[in-house]
Design a protein around this motif. Sequence first.
Motif, PDB file in Angstrom:
ATOM      1  N   UNK A  56       0.821  -1.208   0.000  1.00 32.84           N
ATOM      2  CA  UNK A  56       0.000   0.000   0.000  1.00 32.84           C
ATOM      3  C   UNK A  56       0.859   1.264   0.000  1.00 32.84           C
ATOM      4  N   UNK A  57       0.212   2.403  -0.181  1.00 33.86           N
ATOM      5  CA  UNK A  57       0.883   3.701  -0.070  1.00 33.86           C
ATOM      6  C   UNK A  57       1.402   3.843   1.364  1.00 33.86           C
ATOM      7  N   UNK A  58       2.551   4.453   1.522  1.00 29.49           N
ATOM      8  CA  UNK A  58       3.119   4.534   2.870  1.00 29.49           C
ATOM      9  C   UNK A  58       3.896   5.820   3.054  1.00 29.49           C
ATOM     10  N   UNK A  59       3.964   6.265   4.296  1.00 28.05           N
ATOM     11  CA  UNK A  59       4.826   7.398   4.619  1.00 28.05           C
ATOM     12  C   UNK A  59       5.320   7.247   6.048  1.00 28.05           C
ATOM     13  N   UNK A  70       2.874   5.105   8.395  1.00 29.76           N
ATOM     14  CA  UNK A  70       1.418   5.148   8.249  1.00 29.76           C
ATOM     15  C   UNK A  70       1.089   4.710   6.826  1.00 29.76           C
ATOM     16  N   UNK A  71       0.056   3.916   6.701  1.00 29.12           N
ATOM     17  CA  UNK A  71      -0.366   3.471   5.363  1.00 29.12           C
ATOM     18  C   UNK A  71      -1.449   4.392   4.833  1.00 29.12           C
ATOM     19  N   UNK A  72      -1.391   4.608   3.530  1.00 32.03           N
ATOM     20  CA  UNK A  72      -2.439   5.403   2.908  1.00 32.03           C
ATOM     21  C   UNK A  72      -2.178   6.891   2.953  1.00 32.03           C
ATOM     22  N   UNK A  73      -0.932   7.271   2.725  1.00 26.34           N
ATOM     23  CA  UNK A  73      -0.602   8.698   2.738  1.00 26.34           C
ATOM     24  C   UNK A  73      -1.386   9.449   1.665  1.00 26.34           C
ATOM     25  N   UNK A  74      -1.366   8.916   0.464  1.00 27.99           N
ATOM     26  CA  UNK A  74      -2.158   9.489  -0.630  1.00 27.99           C
ATOM     27  C   UNK A  74      -2.903   8.386  -1.375  1.00 27.99           C
ATOM     28  N   UNK A  75      -2.266   7.255  -1.519  1.00 24.91           N
ATOM     29  CA  UNK A  75      -2.846   6.138  -2.263  1.00 24.91           C
ATOM     30  C   UNK A  75      -3.568   5.182  -1.321  1.00 24.91           C
ATOM     31  N   UNK A 111      -4.857   2.449   1.342  1.00 22.60           N
ATOM     32  CA  UNK A 111      -4.380   2.001   2.657  1.00 22.60           C
ATOM     33  C   UNK A 111      -4.228   0.487   2.685  1.00 22.60           C
TER      34      UNK A 111
END
Lengths: 735, 169
Positions: free
Chosen positions: B142-145, B152-157, B159
Motif C-alpha cells: 500500500x501507499x506509505x509514509x 502510516x499506510x495510505x498517505x495518498x494512495x 491504505x
Amino acid sequence: MSADRAETAARLRELLETEGDSVQANTAVFNRGRYDSVAELDDYEELKDRAREIKEDAIERLPELIDELTESVEENGGHVYLASDAADANRYIEEVFAERGAETLVKSKSMTSEEIEVNEHLERAGIEVTETDLAEFVLQIAEEDPSHIVAPAIHKSRDEIARLIEEVFEPDDPPETAEELTMFAREYLLEKVTGADVGMTGANFLVAESGTMMLVTSEGNARKSAVAPDTHVALAGVEKIVPRFEDLAPFVELIGRSGTGQDLTSYVSLLTPPVESPPIDFESPDVPGFGGSDAEREFHLVLLDNGRMAMREDTHLCETLYCIRCAACSNTCANFQHVGGHAFGGETYSGGIATGWEAGVHGLDSAAEFNDLCTGCSRCVPACPVKIDIPWINEVVRDRINHGRGEGFDFLVDGLVPDAEEGGPDLQKRLFGNYGTLARLGSASAPVSNWIGSLPPARIAMERLFGIDRRRPLPTFRRETLVDWFEGRGGPRVDAVDADREAVLYADAYTNYVAVDRGKAAVRTLEALGVHVRVPEVPESGRAPLSQGMLATADEAASAVYGALAEHVDSGGDIVVIEPSDLAMFRADYEHFLPERSFERLDENSYEVLEYVFGLLENGANEEALRTGDDRVAYHSHCQQRSLNLEGYTEAVLSRLGYDVLTSEVECCGMAGSFGYKSQYYDLALDIGYDLVEQFEQPGERDRIVLTSGTSCTDQLDDLMTREPIHPVELIAPE
Amino acid sequence: MATTHTQGAFERSLAALDVGLSRTDPPGFEATLSELVSEPAVGARLPFEGLGLPETVTLDPSPRELEEAVTGVTAASFAVAEYGSLVLPATEDGSEQVSVFCDHHVAVLAESDIVRDIPTAFSRLSEEVGEARASAIVATGPSATADMGELVRGAHGPKTVDVLLVEGL
C-alpha cells in the motif's frame, strides 16, 4: 577562538540540541533497513558495478542522449526544454502556466525544483503552489528548507508537526498521532490535487530511447499529481538520462535500499508522457468518464543544465553526476546524523555528496559553508550505490576553497612547515596538514614540548591562533621514536634467511612519535610469527594534508612514500600498516596521486597489521606464539578500516586466540583525525563519541578491555572513557 | 505459467507486505471479487477474456464517484514474485486513477502472470512500456509514509491492497 569558529560552534551546538535527535533517530532507521536489505541481495556488488557502468556511459555520452531523449519525447507528443540555468527554467515553466491560463500547481517532491526555487518564482507570478509530499507539505507550512535529500523534514518530530498543523490550520479536532496527522494532510492535499491546473514532478531517471521517466515514491502523491490535471511539467537535471529502458533495472533494486532501507519503495512509476490515463475534470463532478474532459494531455520536460555540463568537463566533479540522490551518504555519516542537513548542506543539497552538487550548481561559496563537516572517514563510500568516491570530491573542493579564500597568514607558517601549498589554506588547516612535521619536532623536543603543551597559557594561545580546543588533551610525544627503538635493539631479530616473509612496518607519525607501544607490539607480534621485520624511516603518507584539502602536499607525500618503499615491494616484501587511515591512502587515495602501476604495487602489497596476522595464521604460523586469553574485549574498528572491509580480520584473530569480542555498531567515533581538536567542531565530535562510549558502557560490558584500531578513535575514547584503550596488537603481542 | 516456487515466493512477499491474496477460477470470479469489494466501488475494464466486473463496480466513474469510492478494482499486467510487486498499467479508461484514489485497491492477476524477479520483470516492461511507449506503475504494497513520525499506510494512495489471483488464466 576566532569569531568565525565561535559562530560555527554555536550554530552546531544549537542544531545538536534542536534537530539532532530527530535526525539521528530517523537516519538510524534508514541505516538498519539498508544493512538488512542489502544483505538479502545476492548480487549487491554486481548491481552497484552495473549501476556505475550505466552512469559512467550515460554521462560520457550525455550530449547525444539529450538529443535522443528530446526526439523521443517529441515523438510521443510532449515538449522538451533544455534550460541553461535556474532563471531560464523558471521563465519557461511560468510561460507554460501563462499559455494554459493555469493558476494552481500541485507538486511532488523534487530536489531539482528546490535547486531552482520554482515555488518562490511561481508564487511571485501569482500561482498557488502546493507541495503534496507530506514532508514537503510540512516544510512549506513551516517555511523551512529541506534538511535531507530523501526525507526533507527528517529534523522534525511528530510533536512539532502536530503543533505546526494546529497553529496553521486551527482545526476543531487537532490531529495528534502520526495516523491522524497523515489523514489530515491527505484530506487537505486531495482538495488541492482535485483543484489543480498543473501537476509538477521531478524524475529519478529518464530513458533516452523511449522518453520514459521513472519516479520513485512511496506515498502516491506523484502518481496523483501526474495524472489528475491535464498538464504535467517534469523538471530534471540532464544527468538523470540513461540510454535504454533496461538500464533502469539495477537502480530499481538499489535506490530504495540505499535511501530508506526499503527493498522496493511502494511506487515506481514508469511514465511515458503524455500518459494514456484520462485527465480528470473535477469541475464536472457528476459527469461519467472522469468528468468527460476532452482536454488533450500536455507534457513538458524541462531539462536543467545549471552547471552540470561544466561539471561533466571537470575531472573531479564529474562523478557527482553519477549520484542518484538516494542520500545513503547522509544517513551513513556520523556528523550528518548529529546535526542534519541544515548544518551539513548548502543552498539546496545536503550530506556527503552535497559538496559536489553545491560546488557545481551554486559555486564554491555555497560548498564552503559545510565542506569541513566531511571528515573523510569514508563510511559513505561503501554505502554509495554508484561507488562515488565522495570524500575525494570533498577534498578536491576543500583544496579549491583553500586556494580561493586565502587568509593572508601564510608568512607565519611558511618558514616552519614543509608543505607544498602556495598560499591558500588557513592557519588551522595548515597546522593539522603538517601534523607529521609537528610530531617530529614535538618528539625531538620532548619532554619540554609536552610540558609547554600542557600549560594553560599555551593552550589559550593555540586556541586563538589555530583553533585547537583547549578542552581536548594533546597527544604526548615520546622522546624515543619507534624507529630509534628498533635500531637501538639491534634491528630485526628474525633473520631474513630464516623467515618466510619480509615486512616493512610502516611507522606513521603517530606510531613513531606518540603511540610507540603499539609499534613495538606490532614488531614483537610479527617476529613471533616468523616475519623478518624492518622499521625504516619512511615519509608521512599524506593523510594529514589530504584531510585538510592540501592536495599538492598530499601528492608530494605519495610520491615520496612510493619512492621509499618501491625497492622493498619490488623485492617481494610486504608493507604492514598500523594506522588504518594510512592504509586507506595506500589502497584507495593514492590512486589519485600515483601512476596506475605504482598505485597497484603499493595497494597489492600493503596490509593492515591484524589482517596480516590473520593471513600468517591462516598460512600455518603458530598462534601459540601470541598472547591468548579468554578476556572480554570491546572493539571499535576505525572507519576507514571498515570501509576497506577489514574489520572482520581483527575480530577473527581475536576470536581465534580465545577472546570474547563485542564490536561497536556506530558508524564513526566522531574524531576522524583533526576534527575533534578543532574548536568549532569539538562539541559535535564529543556528541558523536558518546554514542560509542554508551555502547561500551552498557551494564554487563564495563569489564571489557577497550580496543581501537586507529589513532583518532584511540584519542577520542581515551578522552571520554575511564578505561584506557589499546590497539588490538598490544593485546595479542607476546611479552 | 508460474512455477510453484515462484508462486510460493509471491505468497510470502505479499504476506510480508500485508497485502491480501485470494484465489479463484473464472467461474467463481465474480462471487470471490464481490467478497473483497466494499462499496461504493469503481473499476477499470479487465483485459481477461470472459471476466467482467460485477454491476456494483462502476466503470468510467464521475470525479465524485471516484473520490467517494472505497474500493477500486483494476487488472495487474503481471506481478514480481520476489518483491510482491504488481505492475499496474495506465490505461485509457483510467485504471491508474482507480488504483490510486481509493482507500482499498483490488488487483486482479492471472496466475500465469507472475514473474520471478526484477531483471525478468524489466525485460517484459521493456517491451510493454518502453517499446510500446506506454506507462505503468510497479506497486509494492500500500501507499506509505513515515514523514509524520512513524509508518502510516495510505498517505495518498490506498491504505490496503488485495490481490485476486485467477487460476487457469
